[in-house]
Design an enzyme around this catalytic site. Structure first.
Site, PDB file in Angstrom:
ATOM      1  N   ASP A 181       0.582  -1.231  -0.444  1.00  0.00           N
ATOM      2  CA  ASP A 181      -0.026  -0.149  -0.225  1.00  0.00           C
ATOM      3  C   ASP A 181       1.445   0.842   0.046  1.00  0.00           C
ATOM      4  O   ASP A 181       1.458   1.558   0.940  1.00  0.00           O
ATOM      5  CB  ASP A 181      -0.950  -0.422   0.903  1.00  0.00           C
ATOM      6  CG  ASP A 181      -1.947   1.312   1.433  1.00  0.00           C
ATOM      7  OD1 ASP A 181      -1.741   2.357   0.655  1.00  0.00           O
ATOM      8  OD2 ASP A 181      -3.053   1.460   2.024  1.00  0.00           O
ATOM      9  N   HIS A 182       1.296   1.906  -1.068  1.00  0.00           N
ATOM     10  CA  HIS A 182       1.760   3.388  -1.068  1.00  0.00           C
ATOM     11  C   HIS A 182       1.807   3.986  -0.142  1.00  0.00           C
ATOM     12  O   HIS A 182       3.193   5.024   0.024  1.00  0.00           O
ATOM     13  CB  HIS A 182       2.214   3.308  -3.144  1.00  0.00           C
ATOM     14  CG  HIS A 182       0.983   4.030  -3.035  1.00  0.00           C
ATOM     15  ND1 HIS A 182       0.172   3.521  -3.551  1.00  0.00           N
ATOM     16  CD2 HIS A 182       0.681   5.506  -3.168  1.00  0.00           C
ATOM     17  CE1 HIS A 182      -1.098   4.338  -3.921  1.00  0.00           C
ATOM     18  NE2 HIS A 182      -0.597   5.476  -3.802  1.00  0.00           N
ATOM     19  N   HIS A 244      -6.314   2.825   1.159  1.00  0.00           N
ATOM     20  CA  HIS A 244      -5.508   3.623   1.817  1.00  0.00           C
ATOM     21  C   HIS A 244      -5.886   4.052   3.101  1.00  0.00           C
ATOM     22  O   HIS A 244      -5.103   4.488   4.044  1.00  0.00           O
ATOM     23  CB  HIS A 244      -5.411   4.826   1.025  1.00  0.00           C
ATOM     24  CG  HIS A 244      -4.628   4.105  -0.759  1.00  0.00           C
ATOM     25  ND1 HIS A 244      -3.996   2.843  -0.709  1.00  0.00           N
ATOM     26  CD2 HIS A 244      -5.035   4.116  -1.922  1.00  0.00           C
ATOM     27  CE1 HIS A 244      -3.347   2.781  -1.691  1.00  0.00           C
ATOM     28  NE2 HIS A 244      -4.062   4.299  -2.577  1.00  0.00           N
TER      29      HIS A 244
END
Length: 500
Positions: A181-182, A244
């Site tokens: 999950d950037h 996110h």
């Protein structure tokens, strides 16, 4: 700084956009800053028919276009790139991949089979590739580690996520799986832990006794661009909220970890997600707002409505906005609402957390004393701002809001890694702290599943004009509680720039 062990990096989907735009630039920057292993090889894998030379030429050209490169460093990095064309759906083709990896390990004189597999592919292959790797022993860790990075979305709903989890665990153990999950790779998200748990001035106030409510905003100015076909089957709930923003919420709400390591930190993240108050019918009707952007003129340009975007159905019910009032049912947060919103075609691109502190119990310096806020900006212009009251100059004791700012841009001597650089480096080092664990993924889907079911209600979708902060119903959600969203930008008509 820990330098990873010598290893092979295998990128499935090597001819795709993610590889060109994010992965190869991230690996180049790590190499240029001497943060990759002393000896490593990058092997691109996809169906496209490239040779090593043609693949290197393509990536060299794209790096020169997108990044500031040094010719000597770039040429040395490009020589580390290799390519293998296979049909990723054909298990027999993986024999060629295994042979190529053996050849590279001999060429680079690796002492073991350390291999990082990155699945930069469509989600339909997330279960296929691990099974095919295992069929040729490429999951075996008897002589070196084997790790698997999987991009979001991890599943489409609760059932598909559970099925995918089972498929992958048939061939790889949990310690080998890195669900990326950037957002969690962003410096300011990680700094939440340090800000909270290393400062005696914050942690004692981080609870229901002092905090009135919390805002989490993930705003995008762009629409769906060329991704209309994909997005119409996804929507804001799946695209941004389920992964996110729920992960960010968990890091805001978590308890102090017993130790600073992957297991301890992720244990606390899961506890928060499991404490989220389940969404019942009343919550879905009164505490949830789903919206879809409509055409509007913004800053001199005509922006299309969502249903006018290429690849989107004329009668689409897909949401491009979600606003939700959520609660964490535990000792620390009981009764404190978390207002979470994300949407496309909002006035600007900004992701931030706002901690709203309670008013003083007896406002001796005026009824309109400024609110105390802590604003944590994740992107852009990462930083932290405190808002509090001081005496207004002149006669009397009127309180005036003042701000104290910190910005990471004030530290030019500090080398900040991008999200993908940080996460790739962590995966190579075997640090899973910033990667989602299977129980966290399942907890997120369990919480979100009632929203996915509720979306089918034809009355559950509201329109909002491009360039606005979402449907009026989202503002009403807070106004009913005598609260309001923070509007981060000073000017919403001439620019999309947004500062703390």
């Amino acid at each position: 700084m820990v330098i990873p062990e010598n290893s092979s990096i295998v990128i499935f989907g090597a001819s795709g956009d993610l590889t060109y735009r994010k992965l190869i630039p991230a690996l180049y920057h790590l190499y240029a800053n001497n943060q990759l292993p002393e000896s490593f090889a990058i092997l691109g894998v996809s169906r496209t028919d490239y040779s090593d030379e043609s693949y290197r030429s393509k990536l060299k050209h794209s790096l020169q276009e997108m990044e500031k490169t040094e010719p000597e460093v770039l040429n040395a990095f490009i020589e580390k790139l290799h390519y293998q064309a296979i049909n990723t759906s054909d298990v027999d083709d993986y024999a060629r991949l295994a042979t190529r990896l053996d050849s590279l390990e001999k060429e680079y004189q690796f002492e073991n089979h350390n291999t990082l597999f990155y699945l930069a592919t469509p989600p339909s292959l997330y279960g296929v590739i691990p099974a095919n790797l295992a069929a040729h022993g490429l999951n075996d860790e008897s002589n070196g580690w084997r790790r698997l990075i999987i991009e979001k979305p991890f599943g489409y709903d609760l059932e598909s996520a559970q099925n995918l989890d089972t498929e992958i665990h048939n061939h790889f153990q949990e310690h080998q799986i890195y669900r990326i999950d950037h957002y969690l790779g962003k410096e300011t998200v990680q700094n939440l832990l340090v800000l909270r748990f290393s400062n005696a001035m914050f942690e004692p106030l981080w609870n229901r006794n002092f905090i009135d409510y919390v805002e989490i905003t993930g705003s995008e100015f762009l629409g769906v661009e060329e991704r209309g076909g994909y997005y119409d089957g996804s929507g804001a709930v799946r695209d941004m909220f389920q992964n996110h923003l729920l992960q960010v919420l968990a890091m805001v709400g978590m308890e102090p970890p017993a130790q600073i390591n992957a297991d301890s930190i992720r244990d606390e993240v899961v506890k928060v997600l499991q404490c989220l108050k389940p969404l019942e019918e009343d919550d879905l009707r009164n505490n949830l707002v789903l919206g879809q952007y409509t055409a509007s003129d913004v800053r001199g340009s005509h922006l299309l409505g969502y249903r006018e975007e290429p690849g989107v159905a004329d009668d689409s019910r897909t949401e491009t906005y979600i606003g939700l009032k959520a609660y964490i049912n535990n000792w620390r947060w009981n009764g404190v609402p978390f207002y979470v919103r994300t949407g496309k075609r909002l006035p600007t691109r900004v992701t931030e957390i706002v901690i709203h502190y309670k008013n003083t119990p007896h406002p001796v310096f005026g009824q309109n004393a400024p609110e105390n806020k802590l604003i944590i900006r994740i992107q852009p212009d990462e930083g932290i701002q405190m808002s509090f009251g001081l005496k207004e100059p002149g006669a009397g004791f009127n309180a005036k809001e003042v701000k104290m700012n910190f910005s990471y841009s004030d530290l030019p001597e500090t080398q900040m890694l991008t999200a993908y650089e940080r996460l790739l480096l962590d995966a190579l080092n075997g640090d899973a702290t910033l990667f989602a664990r299977t129980d966290a993924v399942e907890a997120c889907w369990k919480y979100v599943q009632p929203i996915l079911d509720f979306k089918q209600d034809p009355q559950a979708l509201f329109g909002y004009a491009c360039g606005t902060w979402g449907p009026q119903e989202a503002h009403d959600l807070l106004q009913r509680d005598n609260r309001s969203w923070r509007f981060p930008c000073k000017n919403l008509t001439d620019t999309d720039y947004c500062e703390l």
